[in-house]
Design an enzyme around this catalytic site. Structure first.
Site, PDB file in Angstrom:
ATOM      1  N   GLU A 126      11.339  -8.778  10.243  1.00 33.81           N
ATOM      2  CA  GLU A 126      11.555  -9.411   9.422  1.00 33.81           C
ATOM      3  C   GLU A 126      12.232  -8.923   8.332  1.00 33.81           C
ATOM      4  OE1 GLU A 126       8.740 -11.346   5.223  1.00 33.81           O
ATOM      5  OE2 GLU A 126       7.766  -9.647   6.852  1.00 33.81           O
ATOM      6  N   LYS A 183      10.486 -19.426   5.986  1.00 33.62           N
ATOM      7  CA  LYS A 183       9.378 -18.570   6.132  1.00 33.62           C
ATOM      8  C   LYS A 183       8.740 -19.867   4.699  1.00 33.62           C
ATOM      9  CE  LYS A 183       5.837 -15.601   4.244  1.00 33.62           C
ATOM     10  NZ  LYS A 183       5.187 -14.097   4.470  1.00 33.62           N
ATOM     11  N   CYS A 238       5.433 -13.127   9.133  1.00 31.80           N
ATOM     12  CA  CYS A 238       4.891 -12.350   8.758  1.00 31.80           C
ATOM     13  C   CYS A 238       3.512 -13.011   8.605  1.00 31.80           C
ATOM     14  CB  CYS A 238       5.356 -11.876   7.082  1.00 31.80           C
ATOM     15  SG  CYS A 238       4.306  -9.808   6.426  1.00 31.80           S
TER      16      CYS A 238
END
Length: 362
Positions: A126, A183, A238
């Protein structure tokens, strides 16, 4: 969730039937069965409750062992070769101006490592690009060159209009930016500050984005088609991997595998990185899909559809994983029904308890 405790036990395979929520309910029922011994001692109720707990334990264990043995007996051919890099950028050093080029060169060196393997795809963690995605034509080309022209999945930041996004992108041969996923389930206080305009007016933007401002969520789940051989992948960034529903977005075709990129450096040497890994392993069991996990400081891993870690890198180390991607299983019951069966069971229990309460008052 409490049900996560079974991830290293055959009973954990029950997640393929009714998910981690179901495992949590199962754990509660086992506990109640055992507690009947201390509440009712040697009564019939105690013997019945504890007997059911023993049967459930044995049944779940045997079923789980059988499912794992069945998958192993299939002897499926290996999939494409995946390289996962773990640069070990500690959070306190990650964005220091003097350390950015050090970590950058480390990631490129890991990408072109000579391990004897010939990876078909490389996965970075990430926010692994130290520049905004759309402003990096030259460094993107270096990423592609280091990977020998193979596609590279990277974590990046980018602006869409005035909105900052936490993104996963595919760097294609020559450095072109391919498919991008933004995301959508952001970490409160970390990636944005709850409170909307009021929080923004007060300058509250999130701990992870104190320079560029708080992130804006993307539009939702999507599949990335990597083409023949690599198939379709479901990206998770994540925190998104801790939610079972994000690994099985309704309305999308079934992916061939799941990729999770993450930065768990915030936790240092605490238990957070290991817990996060175990949650990703449960997503693999629930969906019957392999999971490729690239974590900045660890724990990076390749996980088979039974939730077993077939290769990993230790926490707070740098290195690479080169492993063929395990083959997926057939769609699991949970991937088809979701939490439906568990909801029906909970409704039945609620009706039974309500009936008992009513009868006790008559």
């Amino acid at each position: 969730m409490v049900g996560s405790v079974w991830v290293d036990h055959p009973i954990g395979q029950l997640a393929a039937l009714w998910g981690t929520h179901g495992l949590t309910f199962f754990t509660g029922c086992l506990s109640v069965g055992v507690l009947t011994l201390s509440v009712w001692r040697a009564s019939r109720r105690a013997l019945f409750g504890s007997g059911l707990a023993v049967l459930a334990w044995c049944g779940g264990t045997l079923w789980g062992e059988g499912m794992v043995a069945h998958y192993d007996a299939l002897a499926l051919p290996p999939g494409p070769m995946v390289r996962v890099i773990q640069p070990n950028e500690t959070q306190s050093l990650k964005w220091k101006p003097e350390m950015i080029p050090v970590f950058w060169e480390r990631k490129l060196a890991l990408t072109e490592s000579s391990t004897g393997a010939d990876p078909d795809i490389v996965v970075w963690p990430e926010v692994s690009l130290p520049y905004l995605l759309d402003l990096g034509d030259e460094p993107n080309a270096r990423v592609s060159e280091a990977a020998g022209g193979k596609p590279v999945i990277v974590g990046a930041q980018r602006f869409v209009g005035e909105d900052l996004r936490n993104s996963l992108a595919v760097i294609e041969p020559g450095g072109a930016v391919g498919p991008v996923y933004d995301k959508f389930h952001l970490v409160p206080f970390g990636e944005y500050f709850p409170g909307g305009r009021l929080a923004a007016a007060l300058g509250l933007k999130g701990l992870a984005t104190d320079v560029l401002g708080g992130f804006t969520p993307g539009p939702g789940s999507q599949l990335i088609d990597l083409g023949p051989g690599l198939g379709k992948v479901l990206p998770l960034i994540c925190y998104e991997a801790i939610f079972p529903r994000h690994a099985d977005p309704r309305g999308l075709p079934r992916p061939d595998w799941i990729v999770q990129i993450t930065n768990d450096a915030w936790f240092g040497r605490m238990s957070g990185p290991q817990q996060h890994l175990d949650q990703a392993r449960l997503r693999a069991i629930e969906q019957g899909l392999p999971v490729v996990r690239a974590a900045n400081t660890g724990v990076s891993a390749i996980i088979d559809p039974k939730g077993r870690v077939i290769a990993s890198l230790a926490l707070n180390t740098s290195g690479v994983i080169d492993r063929p991607l395990p083959q997926a299983t057939r769609p699991t019951i949970y991937s088809v029904t979701g939490n439906g069966p568990l909801i029906l069971v909970l409704l039945a229990v609620a009706v039974w308890l309500l009936r008992r309460a009513i009868l006790s008052r008559l």
